[in-house]
Design an enzyme around this catalytic site. Structure first.
Site, PDB file in Angstrom:
ATOM      1  N   THR A   9       0.851  -1.191   0.000  1.00 19.59           N
ATOM      2  CA  THR A   9       0.000   0.000   0.000  1.00 19.59           C
ATOM      3  C   THR A   9       0.882   1.235   0.000  1.00 19.59           C
ATOM      4  OG1 THR A   9      -1.829   1.128   1.111  1.00 19.59           O
ATOM      5  CG2 THR A   9      -0.154   0.196   2.528  1.00 19.59           C
ATOM      6  N   LYS A  14      -3.036   2.952   6.632  1.00 25.31           N
ATOM      7  CA  LYS A  14      -3.072   1.487   6.660  1.00 25.31           C
ATOM      8  C   LYS A  14      -1.767   0.929   7.218  1.00 25.31           C
ATOM      9  CE  LYS A  14      -6.381  -0.044   3.197  1.00 25.31           C
ATOM     10  NZ  LYS A  14      -6.568  -0.822   1.974  1.00 25.31           N
ATOM     11  N   ASP A  68      -7.356  -5.805   1.392  1.00 30.19           N
ATOM     12  CA  ASP A  68      -8.333  -5.043   0.630  1.00 30.19           C
ATOM     13  C   ASP A  68      -9.539  -4.981   1.537  1.00 30.19           C
ATOM     14  OD1 ASP A  68      -9.013  -3.487  -1.602  1.00 30.19           O
ATOM     15  OD2 ASP A  68     -10.335  -5.051  -2.316  1.00 30.19           O
ATOM     16  N   ASP A 150     -14.739   6.259   8.285  1.00 30.26           N
ATOM     17  CA  ASP A 150     -14.836   6.124   9.743  1.00 30.26           C
ATOM     18  C   ASP A 150     -15.840   7.078  10.401  1.00 30.26           C
ATOM     19  OD1 ASP A 150     -12.963   4.131   9.496  1.00 30.26           O
ATOM     20  OD2 ASP A 150     -11.398   5.134  10.657  1.00 30.26           O
ATOM     21  N   HIS A 175     -13.171  -4.407  11.345  1.00 29.96           N
ATOM     22  CA  HIS A 175     -12.983  -5.467  10.356  1.00 29.96           C
ATOM     23  C   HIS A 175     -11.503  -5.812  10.214  1.00 29.96           C
ATOM     24  CE1 HIS A 175     -12.602  -1.523   8.657  1.00 29.96           C
ATOM     25  NE2 HIS A 175     -12.183  -1.955   7.491  1.00 29.96           N
TER      26      HIS A 175
END
Length: 196
Positions: A9, A14, A68, A150, A175
């Site tokens: 990425t 992330k 992903d 978010d 998640h």
């Protein structure tokens, strides 16, 4: 012994989250080279995660990790889904578009999905895990933390949006947190078997 793990990425947010999830492992995470772009051509989160991990591993000759993830809104038949990051140019645009498409829809149920994949230096997928967090889409953003969707993703059990949560709380319910919780034991088992 520390092993290099290339994160597929260029998203610094992330990278920070992945570093937090893998803090107590023997992996040292580094961002992929900026010039190395992998087009997300898959039609599922799993296919995109595997594609990115595999391509980055082959290109760098190192182990690579990719995720992903995206938001699936029930009333929009699962959209934005794999197009979550491409729903607009900025987080603000993506949120505005999603809220506009939902309009006054009563069913605000949604879920964040994350699939994490790790590829060995030859590009073979060694590990894969999935995490899902159910919630609701608010009518307006709340909170200043996090990134992406978010501020509009509300988790009823916690009575907070992802953007209102502390990083520790978000890590435990999100998640991505759930995907990494499933991945970590597999990583530990893989490392111990490769050390034998």
């Amino acid at each position: 012994m520390t092993k290099i793990l290339i994160v597929a990425t260029s998203n610094a947010g992330k990278l920070r989250e992945m570093q937090a999830y893998l803090a107590n492992t023997d992996w040292e995470l580094t961002l992929k080279p900026t010039e190395l772009e992998v087009e997300e051509t898959g039609d599922t989160f799993a296919s995109n995660a595997c594609l990115k991990a595999s391509e980055v591993a082959k290109a760098t000759g190192n182990w690579a990790i990719a995720d992903d993830s995206g938001l699936q809104v029930d009333a929009l038949n699962g959209l934005p889904g794999v197009y979550s990051a491409r729903y607009g140019k900025t987080d603000g645009e993506r949120i505005s578009r999603l809220l506009k498409e939902l309009g006054s829809e009563v069913n605000r149920q949604a879920q964040f999905v994350c699939v994490v994949a790790i590829a060995s230096p030859d590009g073979a997928i060694a590990l894969q895990a999935e995490g899902i967090c159910r919630g609701e889409i608010l009518h307006a953003p709340l909170g200043s933390g996090g990134f992406g969707y978010d501020p509009i993703f509300y988790v009823p059990e916690k009575q907070l949006t992802f953007a209102e949560m502390t990083p520790e709380l978000k890590k435990s319910v999100s998640h991505r947190g759930k995907a990494f919780a499933a991945l970590l034991p597999k990583m530990a088992a893989m490392l111990s078997s490769s050390a034998e």
